[in-house]
Scaffold this motif. Structure first.
Motif, mmCIF file in Angstrom:
data_model
loop_
_atom_site.group_PDB
_atom_site.id
_atom_site.type_symbol
_atom_site.label_atom_id
_atom_site.label_comp_id
_atom_site.label_asym_id
_atom_site.label_seq_id
_atom_site.Cartn_x
_atom_site.Cartn_y
_atom_site.Cartn_z
ATOM 1 N N ARG A 1 2.730 7.283 -6.575
ATOM 2 C CA ARG A 1 1.805 8.354 -6.950
ATOM 3 C C ARG A 1 2.301 9.730 -6.520
ATOM 4 O O ARG A 1 2.039 10.721 -7.202
ATOM 5 C CB ARG A 1 0.433 8.101 -6.318
ATOM 6 C CG ARG A 1 -0.378 7.025 -7.009
ATOM 7 C CD ARG A 1 -1.743 6.882 -6.364
ATOM 8 N NE ARG A 1 -2.556 5.879 -7.048
ATOM 9 C CZ ARG A 1 -3.741 5.465 -6.624
ATOM 10 N NH1 ARG A 1 -4.249 5.980 -5.512
ATOM 11 N NH2 ARG A 1 -4.416 4.552 -7.296
ATOM 12 N N ARG A 2 2.998 9.800 -5.391
ATOM 13 C CA ARG A 2 3.284 11.095 -4.780
ATOM 14 C C ARG A 2 4.746 11.522 -4.834
ATOM 15 O O ARG A 2 5.041 12.717 -4.832
ATOM 16 C CB ARG A 2 2.844 11.076 -3.305
ATOM 17 C CG ARG A 2 1.376 10.773 -3.096
ATOM 18 C CD ARG A 2 0.490 11.827 -3.722
ATOM 19 N NE ARG A 2 -0.928 11.547 -3.507
ATOM 20 C CZ ARG A 2 -1.910 12.205 -4.107
ATOM 21 N NH1 ARG A 2 -1.619 13.186 -4.948
ATOM 22 N NH2 ARG A 2 -3.168 11.890 -3.886
ATOM 23 N N GLU B 1 1.390 4.530 -2.818
ATOM 24 C CA GLU B 1 1.440 5.940 -2.436
ATOM 25 C C GLU B 1 2.752 6.576 -2.881
ATOM 26 O O GLU B 1 2.783 7.717 -3.356
ATOM 27 C CB GLU B 1 1.266 6.063 -0.923
ATOM 28 C CG GLU B 1 1.189 7.485 -0.401
ATOM 29 C CD GLU B 1 -0.097 8.204 -0.802
ATOM 30 O OE1 GLU B 1 -0.141 9.435 -0.651
ATOM 31 O OE2 GLU B 1 -1.037 7.534 -1.284
ATOM 32 N N ASP C 1 0.833 -1.207 0.000
ATOM 33 C CA ASP C 1 0.000 0.000 0.000
ATOM 34 C C ASP C 1 0.866 1.255 0.000
ATOM 35 O O ASP C 1 0.561 2.234 -0.684
ATOM 36 C CB ASP C 1 -0.929 0.004 1.215
ATOM 37 C CG ASP C 1 -2.039 -1.030 1.106
ATOM 38 O OD1 ASP C 1 -2.289 -1.507 -0.028
ATOM 39 O OD2 ASP C 1 -2.634 -1.378 2.147
ATOM 40 N N GLN C 2 1.932 1.227 0.779
ATOM 41 C CA GLN C 2 2.843 2.376 0.810
ATOM 42 C C GLN C 2 3.534 2.555 -0.529
ATOM 43 O O GLN C 2 3.803 3.691 -0.948
ATOM 44 C CB GLN C 2 3.881 2.181 1.913
ATOM 45 C CG GLN C 2 3.339 2.314 3.321
ATOM 46 C CD GLN C 2 4.388 1.962 4.370
ATOM 47 O OE1 GLN C 2 5.227 1.091 4.164
ATOM 48 N NE2 GLN C 2 4.334 2.640 5.507
#
Length: 295
Positions: free
Chosen positions: A82-83, A79, A75-76
Motif C-alpha cells: 500500500r505504501r 503495508e 501484515d507488513q
C-alpha cells in the motif's frame, strides 16, 4: 532502493519443481529509472512479482528500502504494497474498475489506504495528460488513455518504487513515447524509482541502464554511453531508430564468486558447449574452445 543477493525462487507442485530464479543478484539505486529485459521464462516477471510483494522469495536476500521481503510478515506485506510500491500491469483490466470514472479509479487505492485526497488524484491525472477525461468511464477511454490512468493509480499512495510490467506492450509507438515521457517526468520531478520489465529493446534503449536476465540470473548490463542523451521520440525521429547497442555499452555481470554468463551468440560462434579453455596473459582473459575440440 533494491538489493537482491543470491535470490532464489522455486515453484513446487506435487509432480514438478521449477527454479525460476537461480541466485540472482541486482542492485537499483534510489531515484533510478532502469529496465529489465529477458526472453520468456528468463525469470524477469518472477523478479517483478517478488519486488511487488505478489510472490514470496524462496531463499537469498531481497530488500526494498527498509523492507526485508524474505522475512516480512503478512501484515507488513499489506503495508508494503500500500505504501512503498506501485504496480502497472500490461493488461488494463487488472488496473481499472470499468464502472468507475478515471478520477474514481485513482481514488480507490487512496480509499483502501484510509484517506482520499481528491486534489492529488486530479493532479496525477493532469500529470498524465488526462485533465479533460477525469469523469470518463473505462469504455470512453482509448487503450493508451487507460494505461495513463493506470500510471496515475499506481502513484495514488505516493510510492517510492514504481514497477511496470510491459507497460507499453499493447499500445502504438506514439503512445509508447508518450508513456515513456511520463515515466521520465515522474522520475525526475517526484524522485520515484522506476523499474520497467520489457522484451521491447526499443523501449529499453530509452533508459540509462538495462539489466538482462537469462535462466534466472543476471547475465549482462547495458549502461548508456552518453547520460545526457534523451531518446523521447519527440524532436529527434532518428533517435527512435537507434538500437540498445547503439546507445549503451554492454557489460558482463559477475557474481560474488566470480561467475559470469557469456552471451550465447559468443559461445555458439566458438562452438563452446560444456567446457572452455581460459588463459590470462597479464592484460586480458581469453576464453576459447578446448584444444581437443578445435579444428
Amino acid at each position: 532502493m533494491i538489493y537482491c543477493d543470491g535470490l532464489v525462487k522455486i515453484y513446487k507442485t506435487d509432480e514438478i519443481e521449477v527454479v525460476a530464479l537461480q541466485g540472482l543478484n541486482i542492485a537499483v539505486e534510489a531515484g533510478e529509472m532502469m529496465a529489465i529485459i529477458g526472453n520468456s521464462g528468463s525469470g524477469k516477471s518472477t523478479l517483478l512479482n517478488i519486488l511487488g510483494g505478489l510472490d514470496r522469495p524462496s531463499a537469498g536476500q531481497v530488500k526494498v528500502g527498509e523492507w526485508d521481503l524474505l522475512k516480512i510478515s503478512d501484515d507488513q506485506l499489506v503495508e508494503y504494497k500500500r505504501r512503498t510500491v506501485g504496480f502497472i500491469w500490461q493488461n488494463n483490466a487488472r488496473n481499472l474498475l470499468p464502472y468507475l470514472t478515471a478520477l474514481e479509479n485513482v481514488e480507490m487505492p487512496m480509499m483502501l489506504g484510509g484517506k482520499i485526497d481528491r486534489a492529488y488524484a486530479r493532479q496525477l491525472l493532469e500529470w498524465v495528460g488526462l485533465t479533460e477525461r477525469i469523469n470518463n468511464k473505462l469504455y470512453q477511454l482509448s487503450g493508451g488513455e487507460q494505461q495513463r490512468v493506470a500510471i496515475a493509480i499506481s502513484l495514488a499512495n505516493r510510492p517510492s518504487l514504481l514497477l511496470a510490467d510491459e507497460p507499453t506492450g499493447s499500445v502504438d509507438t506514439q503512445t509508447m513515447d508518450m508513456i515513456m515521457n511520463i515515466f521520465r517526468r515522474l522520475n525526475k520531478e517526484l524522485g520515484v524509482t522506476i523499474v520497467i520489465v520489457t522484451h521491447d529493446l526499443s523501449l529499453a534503449s530509452k533508459v540509462d541502464r538495462v539489466v538482462a536476465i537469462r535462466d534466472g540470473m543476471t547475465s549482462t548490463e547495458f549502461i548508456k554511453r552518453n547520460p545526457n542523451l534523451i531518446l523521447d521520440g519527440g524532436d529527434e525521429p532518428a533517435d527512435r531508430k537507434k538500437s540498445i547497442q547503439d546507445v549503451h555499452e554492454e557489460y558482463v555481470v559477475l557474481d560474488r564468486a566470480g561467475r559470469l554468463q557469456i552471451p550465447k551468440a559468443y559461445l555458439q560462434a566458438l562452438q563452446i558447449t560444456n567446457k572452455a579453455s581460459m588463459e590470462f596473459d597479464g592484460d586480458k582473459i581469453m576464453i576459447r574452445a578446448p584444444k581437443s575440440l578445435e579444428g
